[in-house]
Design a protein around this motif. Sequence first.
Motif, PDB file in Angstrom:
ATOM      1  N   GLU A 187     -24.265 -36.978 -12.376  1.00 49.01           N
ATOM      2  CA  GLU A 187     -24.243 -35.770 -11.209  1.00 49.01           C
ATOM      3  C   GLU A 187     -24.110 -34.684 -11.661  1.00 49.01           C
ATOM      4  O   GLU A 187     -24.071 -33.636 -10.566  1.00 49.01           O
ATOM      5  N   GLY A 188     -22.675 -34.498 -12.112  1.00 46.70           N
ATOM      6  CA  GLY A 188     -22.031 -33.294 -12.061  1.00 46.70           C
ATOM      7  C   GLY A 188     -21.970 -32.855 -13.463  1.00 46.70           C
ATOM      8  O   GLY A 188     -21.699 -31.377 -13.617  1.00 46.70           O
ATOM      9  N   LEU A 189     -22.864 -33.036 -14.652  1.00 41.54           N
ATOM     10  CA  LEU A 189     -22.954 -32.782 -15.843  1.00 41.54           C
ATOM     11  C   LEU A 189     -24.360 -32.744 -16.277  1.00 41.54           C
ATOM     12  O   LEU A 189     -24.524 -30.959 -16.385  1.00 41.54           O
ATOM     13  N   PHE A 190     -24.661 -33.762 -16.437  1.00 41.59           N
ATOM     14  CA  PHE A 190     -26.012 -34.370 -17.493  1.00 41.59           C
ATOM     15  C   PHE A 190     -27.149 -33.011 -16.842  1.00 41.59           C
ATOM     16  O   PHE A 190     -28.152 -32.881 -17.698  1.00 41.59           O
ATOM     17  N   PHE A 191     -27.300 -32.724 -15.425  1.00 41.41           N
ATOM     18  CA  PHE A 191     -28.629 -31.760 -14.466  1.00 41.41           C
ATOM     19  C   PHE A 191     -27.768 -30.361 -14.896  1.00 41.41           C
ATOM     20  O   PHE A 191     -29.114 -29.518 -14.627  1.00 41.41           O
ATOM     21  N   TYR A 192     -27.090 -29.506 -14.964  1.00 40.80           N
ATOM     22  CA  TYR A 192     -26.576 -28.907 -15.140  1.00 40.80           C
ATOM     23  C   TYR A 192     -28.275 -27.411 -16.337  1.00 40.80           C
ATOM     24  O   TYR A 192     -28.080 -26.773 -15.797  1.00 40.80           O
ATOM     25  N   SER A 193     -27.595 -28.403 -17.259  1.00 40.58           N
ATOM     26  CA  SER A 193     -28.653 -26.993 -18.273  1.00 40.58           C
ATOM     27  C   SER A 193     -30.253 -27.364 -18.047  1.00 40.58           C
ATOM     28  O   SER A 193     -30.881 -25.984 -17.717  1.00 40.58           O
ATOM     29  N   GLY A 194     -30.331 -27.727 -17.215  1.00 38.22           N
ATOM     30  CA  GLY A 194     -31.760 -28.026 -16.642  1.00 38.22           C
ATOM     31  C   GLY A 194     -31.640 -27.345 -15.742  1.00 38.22           C
ATOM     32  O   GLY A 194     -32.776 -26.793 -15.496  1.00 38.22           O
ATOM     33  N   PHE A 195     -31.021 -27.163 -15.040  1.00 36.48           N
ATOM     34  CA  PHE A 195     -31.333 -26.417 -13.363  1.00 36.48           C
ATOM     35  C   PHE A 195     -31.214 -25.132 -13.555  1.00 36.48           C
ATOM     36  O   PHE A 195     -31.660 -24.142 -13.093  1.00 36.48           O
ATOM     37  N   ALA A 196     -29.994 -24.469 -15.383  1.00 41.01           N
ATOM     38  CA  ALA A 196     -30.001 -23.130 -15.250  1.00 41.01           C
ATOM     39  C   ALA A 196     -31.061 -22.991 -15.446  1.00 41.01           C
ATOM     40  O   ALA A 196     -31.247 -21.177 -15.991  1.00 41.01           O
ATOM     41  N   PHE A 197     -32.130 -23.625 -16.588  1.00 41.97           N
ATOM     42  CA  PHE A 197     -33.431 -22.785 -17.304  1.00 41.97           C
ATOM     43  C   PHE A 197     -33.902 -22.058 -15.542  1.00 41.97           C
ATOM     44  O   PHE A 197     -34.447 -20.973 -16.174  1.00 41.97           O
ATOM     45  N   PHE A 198     -34.263 -23.183 -14.631  1.00 42.02           N
ATOM     46  CA  PHE A 198     -35.155 -22.937 -13.383  1.00 42.02           C
ATOM     47  C   PHE A 198     -34.494 -21.672 -12.894  1.00 42.02           C
ATOM     48  O   PHE A 198     -35.159 -20.566 -12.421  1.00 42.02           O
ATOM     49  N   TYR A 199     -32.959 -20.961 -12.798  1.00 44.37           N
ATOM     50  CA  TYR A 199     -32.270 -20.254 -11.783  1.00 44.37           C
ATOM     51  C   TYR A 199     -32.645 -19.320 -13.085  1.00 44.37           C
ATOM     52  O   TYR A 199     -33.107 -18.362 -12.258  1.00 44.37           O
ATOM     53  N   ASN A 200     -32.664 -19.237 -13.956  1.00 39.34           N
ATOM     54  CA  ASN A 200     -32.979 -18.084 -14.758  1.00 39.34           C
ATOM     55  C   ASN A 200     -34.236 -17.608 -14.881  1.00 39.34           C
ATOM     56  O   ASN A 200     -34.458 -16.650 -14.783  1.00 39.34           O
ATOM     57  N   LEU A 201     -35.373 -18.614 -14.651  1.00 41.22           N
ATOM     58  CA  LEU A 201     -37.016 -17.894 -14.334  1.00 41.22           C
ATOM     59  C   LEU A 201     -36.555 -16.890 -12.654  1.00 41.22           C
ATOM     60  O   LEU A 201     -36.992 -15.909 -12.611  1.00 41.22           O
ATOM     61  N   ALA A 202     -35.859 -17.789 -12.227  1.00 39.69           N
ATOM     62  CA  ALA A 202     -36.340 -17.115 -10.631  1.00 39.69           C
ATOM     63  C   ALA A 202     -35.033 -16.089 -10.656  1.00 39.69           C
ATOM     64  O   ALA A 202     -35.672 -15.075  -9.648  1.00 39.69           O
ATOM     65  N   TYR A 287     -17.277 -26.087 -18.539  1.00 42.65           N
ATOM     66  CA  TYR A 287     -16.648 -26.296 -17.390  1.00 42.65           C
ATOM     67  C   TYR A 287     -17.581 -27.178 -16.510  1.00 42.65           C
ATOM     68  O   TYR A 287     -16.154 -27.571 -16.057  1.00 42.65           O
ATOM     69  N   ARG A 288     -18.742 -27.390 -16.603  1.00 39.68           N
ATOM     70  CA  ARG A 288     -19.003 -28.802 -15.640  1.00 39.68           C
ATOM     71  C   ARG A 288     -18.264 -29.914 -16.059  1.00 39.68           C
ATOM     72  O   ARG A 288     -17.256 -30.522 -15.355  1.00 39.68           O
ATOM     73  N   ALA A 289     -17.906 -30.213 -17.952  1.00 39.73           N
ATOM     74  CA  ALA A 289     -17.102 -31.276 -17.796  1.00 39.73           C
ATOM     75  C   ALA A 289     -15.764 -31.093 -17.002  1.00 39.73           C
ATOM     76  O   ALA A 289     -15.518 -32.566 -16.752  1.00 39.73           O
ATOM     77  N   ASN A 290     -15.075 -30.145 -17.119  1.00 39.19           N
ATOM     78  CA  ASN A 290     -13.718 -29.536 -16.689  1.00 39.19           C
ATOM     79  C   ASN A 290     -13.069 -29.657 -15.421  1.00 39.19           C
ATOM     80  O   ASN A 290     -12.752 -31.026 -14.617  1.00 39.19           O
ATOM     81  N   LYS A 291     -14.616 -29.443 -14.995  1.00 34.92           N
ATOM     82  CA  LYS A 291     -14.828 -29.177 -12.994  1.00 34.92           C
ATOM     83  C   LYS A 291     -14.697 -30.642 -13.063  1.00 34.92           C
ATOM     84  O   LYS A 291     -13.908 -31.681 -11.665  1.00 34.92           O
ATOM     85  N   MET A 292     -15.833 -31.745 -13.030  1.00 37.28           N
ATOM     86  CA  MET A 292     -15.826 -33.346 -13.037  1.00 37.28           C
ATOM     87  C   MET A 292     -14.064 -33.531 -13.303  1.00 37.28           C
ATOM     88  O   MET A 292     -14.068 -35.173 -12.195  1.00 37.28           O
ATOM     89  N   LEU A 293     -13.771 -34.173 -14.211  1.00 39.04           N
ATOM     90  CA  LEU A 293     -12.372 -34.564 -14.715  1.00 39.04           C
ATOM     91  C   LEU A 293     -11.376 -34.406 -14.136  1.00 39.04           C
ATOM     92  O   LEU A 293     -10.894 -35.195 -13.277  1.00 39.04           O
ATOM     93  N   ARG A 294     -11.365 -32.924 -13.083  1.00 36.74           N
ATOM     94  CA  ARG A 294     -10.918 -32.575 -11.898  1.00 36.74           C
ATOM     95  C   ARG A 294     -10.828 -33.280 -10.961  1.00 36.74           C
ATOM     96  O   ARG A 294      -9.942 -33.738 -10.165  1.00 36.74           O
ATOM     97  N   LEU A 295     -12.073 -33.497 -10.225  1.00 32.56           N
ATOM     98  CA  LEU A 295     -12.638 -34.170  -9.249  1.00 32.56           C
ATOM     99  C   LEU A 295     -11.894 -35.818  -9.282  1.00 32.56           C
ATOM    100  O   LEU A 295     -11.864 -36.918  -8.529  1.00 32.56           O
ATOM    101  N   LEU A 296     -12.241 -36.300 -10.834  1.00 35.76           N
ATOM    102  CA  LEU A 296     -12.116 -37.283 -10.666  1.00 35.76           C
ATOM    103  C   LEU A 296     -10.186 -38.133 -10.656  1.00 35.76           C
ATOM    104  O   LEU A 296      -9.784 -38.877 -11.063  1.00 35.76           O
ATOM    105  N   GLY A 297      -9.164 -36.409 -11.276  1.00 35.24           N
ATOM    106  CA  GLY A 297      -7.954 -37.126 -10.232  1.00 35.24           C
ATOM    107  C   GLY A 297      -7.742 -37.016 -12.388  1.00 35.24           C
ATOM    108  O   GLY A 297      -6.414 -37.216 -12.866  1.00 35.24           O
TER     109      GLY A 297
END
Length: 347
Positions: A187-202, A287-297
């Motif tokens: 949910e927090g890491l594996f999707f994000y390079s894919g999401f970035a591709f579509f935002y780059n098109l936009a 950066y996304r990995a750091n963010k999810m680790l913080r959420l996990l405590g």
Amino acid sequence: MSVALLKKAKTMEPRFPNKSTKVFGGESSGILNWNDIKYPHWYKMYKRLVGNYWQADEINMSADVKQFPMLTQSEQDAYLKIIGLLSTLDAPQTRTALLISLYATDPSVQSIMAVIAQQEAVHNESYSYVLSSVVSLKEQNEAFQLGRKDPVLLKRNKRLIAGYNQFVEEPSIENIVKTLVYTALLEGLFFYSGFAFFYNLARDNKMVGTSTMISYINRDELEHGRFISELFRATLAEYPELNTESMMEWVYQEFRTSVELEMEWSTYVLAEVEGIDLEQMQGYIKYRANKMLRLLGLSEIYPEQVENPMKWIRAYVDNIDGTKTDFFEQKSRQYTKTSDLNGFDDL
């Protein structure tokens, strides 16, 4: 040494209290009173999730239909491969959310996971919807085969698949905790390079309908990741025997491995796409990995990447830190309901 397996939660047990004694392996009547739950702030999470309701076929794809043939070959290839990736990840999430709920003895967790499962089903439907808008049925089917056939994608998903299947075969509390970690990674890491591709098109006013849909999926996944992280922390608090140095090192190692696999995948799929800096993308993944680790405590493992190196992404999606974005402005501008599937009435 045999593994103690959890039993599925009973649907009703009047002898037990309404407020569950544990999220997994506890006692609960099965009656849900949102004013009498063990973790009261989870009601706010439930309300945020149900407030995110949307449907794929309400997004106007008419402009994307016209634009897709005008994308470069590299952009078209990446578009299809990334949709294939996202469908590979979201399809199992519907089932995994339902499986987690079957073993949850806290009825508030059962309800929240039911909403998450429904949203994952919508996400998967949306990938079929956007592909049906822009390519032939043959190309749609080929994109959905990638999760079974593409060697880089298979390598990338191998550990996640093994972890999820281990939970199915041995539903122990330890395997549930590990499944929550894999879910947080997804949910927090594996999707994000894919999401970035579509935002780059936009950013270039390309495929804005697809980007809008992706931003809704992204918003959902941020909330899913937040709740799964809280569930992980609550479970460890209730089972302190699992809150060990070896378990935490396992989590850190899974994150390190997942970051390497995600960077390999993003290089493979985005190398020829104009406008995406691969070095920035690797920093964004860390950066996304750091963010999810913080959420996990837990602690960050990439101290050099505490800031988002791709800040322009914030213009396309809600930010989990609460940073103000123009998401709702984008919604009013782009979320146009259509009178027929794929907006063909508007062509």
